[in-house]
Design a protein around this motif. Sequence first.
Motif, PDB file in Angstrom:
ATOM      1  N   UNK A 335      40.043 -28.280 -46.284  1.00  0.00           N
ATOM      2  CA  UNK A 335      38.593 -28.216 -46.025  1.00  0.00           C
ATOM      3  C   UNK A 335      38.253 -27.083 -45.059  1.00  0.00           C
ATOM      4  N   UNK A 336      39.009 -25.982 -45.169  1.00  0.00           N
ATOM      5  CA  UNK A 336      38.760 -24.831 -44.301  1.00  0.00           C
ATOM      6  C   UNK A 336      37.417 -24.179 -44.610  1.00  0.00           C
ATOM      7  N   UNK A 337      36.841 -24.444 -45.798  1.00  0.00           N
ATOM      8  CA  UNK A 337      35.523 -23.905 -46.131  1.00  0.00           C
ATOM      9  C   UNK A 337      34.424 -24.612 -45.348  1.00  0.00           C
ATOM     10  N   UNK A 338      34.727 -25.814 -44.834  1.00  0.00           N
ATOM     11  CA  UNK A 338      33.745 -26.566 -44.054  1.00  0.00           C
ATOM     12  C   UNK A 338      33.919 -26.366 -42.552  1.00  0.00           C
ATOM     13  N   UNK A 339      35.121 -25.981 -42.134  1.00  0.00           N
ATOM     14  CA  UNK A 339      35.404 -25.794 -40.716  1.00  0.00           C
ATOM     15  C   UNK A 339      36.413 -24.666 -40.567  1.00  0.00           C
ATOM     16  N   UNK A 340      35.922 -23.508 -40.150  1.00  0.00           N
ATOM     17  CA  UNK A 340      36.788 -22.333 -40.040  1.00  0.00           C
ATOM     18  C   UNK A 340      37.385 -22.178 -38.649  1.00  0.00           C
ATOM     19  N   UNK A 341      37.077 -23.094 -37.764  1.00  0.00           N
ATOM     20  CA  UNK A 341      37.524 -22.964 -36.382  1.00  0.00           C
ATOM     21  C   UNK A 341      38.711 -23.865 -36.088  1.00  0.00           C
ATOM     22  N   UNK A 342      39.445 -23.493 -35.051  1.00  0.00           N
ATOM     23  CA  UNK A 342      40.512 -24.354 -34.548  1.00  0.00           C
ATOM     24  C   UNK A 342      41.657 -24.501 -35.527  1.00  0.00           C
ATOM     25  N   UNK A 343      42.380 -25.587 -35.373  1.00  0.00           N
ATOM     26  CA  UNK A 343      43.523 -25.892 -36.218  1.00  0.00           C
ATOM     27  C   UNK A 343      44.024 -27.273 -35.894  1.00  0.00           C
ATOM     28  N   UNK A 344      45.010 -27.721 -36.667  1.00  0.00           N
ATOM     29  CA  UNK A 344      45.544 -29.066 -36.507  1.00  0.00           C
ATOM     30  C   UNK A 344      46.841 -29.002 -35.713  1.00  0.00           C
ATOM     31  N   UNK A 345      46.953 -29.841 -34.700  1.00  0.00           N
ATOM     32  CA  UNK A 345      48.170 -29.913 -33.921  1.00  0.00           C
ATOM     33  C   UNK A 345      49.129 -30.926 -34.555  1.00  0.00           C
ATOM     34  N   UNK A 346      50.405 -30.568 -34.634  1.00  0.00           N
ATOM     35  CA  UNK A 346      51.393 -31.459 -35.224  1.00  0.00           C
ATOM     36  C   UNK A 346      52.527 -31.694 -34.235  1.00  0.00           C
ATOM     37  N   UNK A 347      53.211 -32.803 -34.413  1.00  0.00           N
ATOM     38  CA  UNK A 347      54.344 -33.144 -33.552  1.00  0.00           C
ATOM     39  C   UNK A 347      55.631 -32.664 -34.213  1.00  0.00           C
ATOM     40  N   UNK A 348      55.832 -31.378 -34.235  1.00  0.00           N
ATOM     41  CA  UNK A 348      57.015 -30.823 -34.872  1.00  0.00           C
ATOM     42  C   UNK A 348      56.745 -29.414 -35.345  1.00  0.00           C
ATOM     43  N   UNK A 349      57.751 -28.812 -35.984  1.00  0.00           N
ATOM     44  CA  UNK A 349      57.625 -27.445 -36.492  1.00  0.00           C
ATOM     45  C   UNK A 349      57.724 -27.462 -38.012  1.00  0.00           C
ATOM     46  N   UNK A 350      56.594 -27.291 -38.714  1.00  0.00           N
ATOM     47  CA  UNK A 350      56.640 -27.312 -40.178  1.00  0.00           C
ATOM     48  C   UNK A 350      57.323 -26.073 -40.747  1.00  0.00           C
ATOM     49  N   UNK A 351      57.756 -26.189 -41.997  1.00  0.00           N
ATOM     50  CA  UNK A 351      58.362 -25.048 -42.684  1.00  0.00           C
ATOM     51  C   UNK A 351      57.374 -23.892 -42.789  1.00  0.00           C
ATOM     52  N   UNK A 352      56.127 -24.240 -43.015  1.00  0.00           N
ATOM     53  CA  UNK A 352      55.055 -23.248 -43.137  1.00  0.00           C
ATOM     54  C   UNK A 352      53.735 -23.985 -42.943  1.00  0.00           C
ATOM     55  N   UNK A 353      52.665 -23.243 -42.667  1.00  0.00           N
ATOM     56  CA  UNK A 353      51.347 -23.865 -42.559  1.00  0.00           C
ATOM     57  C   UNK A 353      50.325 -22.953 -43.222  1.00  0.00           C
ATOM     58  N   UNK A 354      49.368 -23.567 -43.896  1.00  0.00           N
ATOM     59  CA  UNK A 354      48.356 -22.828 -44.642  1.00  0.00           C
ATOM     60  C   UNK A 354      46.984 -23.423 -44.365  1.00  0.00           C
ATOM     61  N   UNK A 355      45.976 -22.557 -44.349  1.00  0.00           N
ATOM     62  CA  UNK A 355      44.591 -22.986 -44.277  1.00  0.00           C
ATOM     63  C   UNK A 355      44.031 -22.924 -45.692  1.00  0.00           C
ATOM     64  N   UNK A 356      43.627 -24.076 -46.240  1.00  0.00           N
ATOM     65  CA  UNK A 356      43.226 -24.133 -47.650  1.00  0.00           C
ATOM     66  C   UNK A 356      41.924 -24.904 -47.824  1.00  0.00           C
ATOM     67  N   UNK A 357      41.368 -24.772 -49.022  1.00  0.00           N
ATOM     68  CA  UNK A 357      40.286 -25.646 -49.477  1.00  0.00           C
ATOM     69  C   UNK A 357      40.622 -26.052 -50.899  1.00  0.00           C
ATOM     70  N   UNK A 358      40.968 -27.318 -51.086  1.00  0.00           N
ATOM     71  CA  UNK A 358      41.380 -27.781 -52.413  1.00  0.00           C
ATOM     72  C   UNK A 358      40.230 -27.712 -53.403  1.00  0.00           C
ATOM     73  N   UNK A 359      39.014 -27.982 -52.942  1.00  0.00           N
ATOM     74  CA  UNK A 359      37.866 -27.990 -53.858  1.00  0.00           C
ATOM     75  C   UNK A 359      37.391 -26.577 -54.182  1.00  0.00           C
ATOM     76  N   UNK A 360      37.460 -25.670 -53.208  1.00  0.00           N
ATOM     77  CA  UNK A 360      37.012 -24.297 -53.437  1.00  0.00           C
ATOM     78  C   UNK A 360      38.133 -23.391 -53.949  1.00  0.00           C
ATOM     79  N   UNK A 361      39.370 -23.886 -53.900  1.00  0.00           N
ATOM     80  CA  UNK A 361      40.506 -23.094 -54.375  1.00  0.00           C
ATOM     81  C   UNK A 361      41.021 -22.094 -53.368  1.00  0.00           C
ATOM     82  N   UNK A 362      40.487 -22.115 -52.148  1.00  0.00           N
ATOM     83  CA  UNK A 362      40.893 -21.149 -51.126  1.00  0.00           C
ATOM     84  C   UNK A 362      42.321 -21.420 -50.650  1.00  0.00           C
ATOM     85  N   UNK A 363      43.140 -20.381 -50.624  1.00  0.00           N
ATOM     86  CA  UNK A 363      44.493 -20.472 -50.091  1.00  0.00           C
ATOM     87  C   UNK A 363      45.522 -21.063 -51.034  1.00  0.00           C
TER      88      UNK A 363
END
Length: 453
Positions: A335-363
């Motif tokens: 839902x990056x098309x609805x909120x372009x600011x900030x980011x999500x904090x996680x408890x760990x180190x992911x393999x990779x991270x992406x900013x996407x919009x499933x409905x708009x097809x972004x990313x």
Amino acid sequence: MRPSEIDKDTICALATAHGVGAISVLRLSGSMAAEIIRKLAAFLPENLESHKIYYGILKNQDGSALDEVLVSYFQQGRSFTGETVFEISCHGSEVVVNEILRALVEAGARPAKRGEYTYRAFMNGRLDLVQAESVLAMIESRSKRASQLALRQLQGDFSARLKSMLDAFTWVLAHLEANIDFATEDIQIASDEMLRAKLGNLLSEADELLASYRQGRIVREGFQVALVGRPNAGKSSLLNALAGQDRAIVTPIAGTTRDFVEAEITVNGLRVTLVDTAGLRATEDIVEKIGVERTLQKLGEVDQIWYVADRTQGTEDLEFMKRIPWERAVLLENKSDLDANGGVEVLGTPLARFSISATAGKGLNEVRDWLSNRLRAEISEDSTLVSNARHFQGLKLFRDAVAESLPMVAANDSPDLIALELQTGLMAIYDVLGLTYDDQVMDRVFKEFCLGK
């Protein structure tokens, strides 16, 4: 399928899939195949040529026509089974197929059992057991890479590797036996250094093959990705977007997904199964609670986890985040098309991270490219891969026997004891290749075959 069930009968069966089609192929194999087919195909010449096709009208023994067909002939020793084989190409009507099969049985054939053609090929030395299993793997392959792997095994790629190891292993055993024979004369045919070197090479080769099992399993069975996260994070929308079809129900109501919903895509010729899961949250709803428990269990079963987070919701549920094995997880901030600011904090180190919009097809293209590159790096194109659990188990027994014998050689133990330990490894490779076998192994290998193969 048991050795006692394989007799000298001539067998027949439909070799192509059941159902209506342009053509169907029936296979007739056995010592009486030529005598039986001539009762129905009077158009066949007296002197048949192997690998040649003959055209004519197939008729019942009373002279009534069955179908206009093509009959292919394969002489004994040059066919799939190693026996005399005829293949009848007829029109793809189930009625026509059943009538021809009935006529073949009346002429002296019997219906084939499941996997009997491949089993006869094995018994007649046309295939070893690894190659026989690859026939089924080829039939069941659901991706380009899986079919390529099965074809290489059918052509003997894996068998040749095992036989090369078997030759080296036999050399060790033979020289150990020679050392035993000449022990009373203080003559050592092979030094301990030579034996350790040979065994060390075999151990390394076995370890290499065993390490390839995960790759081989992925090629054969596919790569599984679980989409997990809180309710309404967009997991179902992402599944539908990547699959290109509406596989999962998408509503604004939290907790819609209660059980797994799967969709298959193809990446680099590999089958990738995306699994939409129940949203992770504390709930008193008994059905949703079961879904959450199944999701947590699924985390340990899949090859990779895609944690879908809703950027508009701020912090995630930390208790559930602690359960995520981030060494196998990717973070998708949706839902990056609805909120372009900030980011999500996680408890760990992911393999990779992406900013996407499933409905708009972004990313989404970036996610696809990352997965493609990851699979390309993980799955070797040309190396020999172990993809069958039975082969893995046999190689593990072989590897353990070699590993146990090495310190015995270093300690200058009795050659008799070392040879006894190595016999376990020898029998393990024999079992994999089918050089020795029993009813249980045969049942395990051929029970999944279909009629006609």
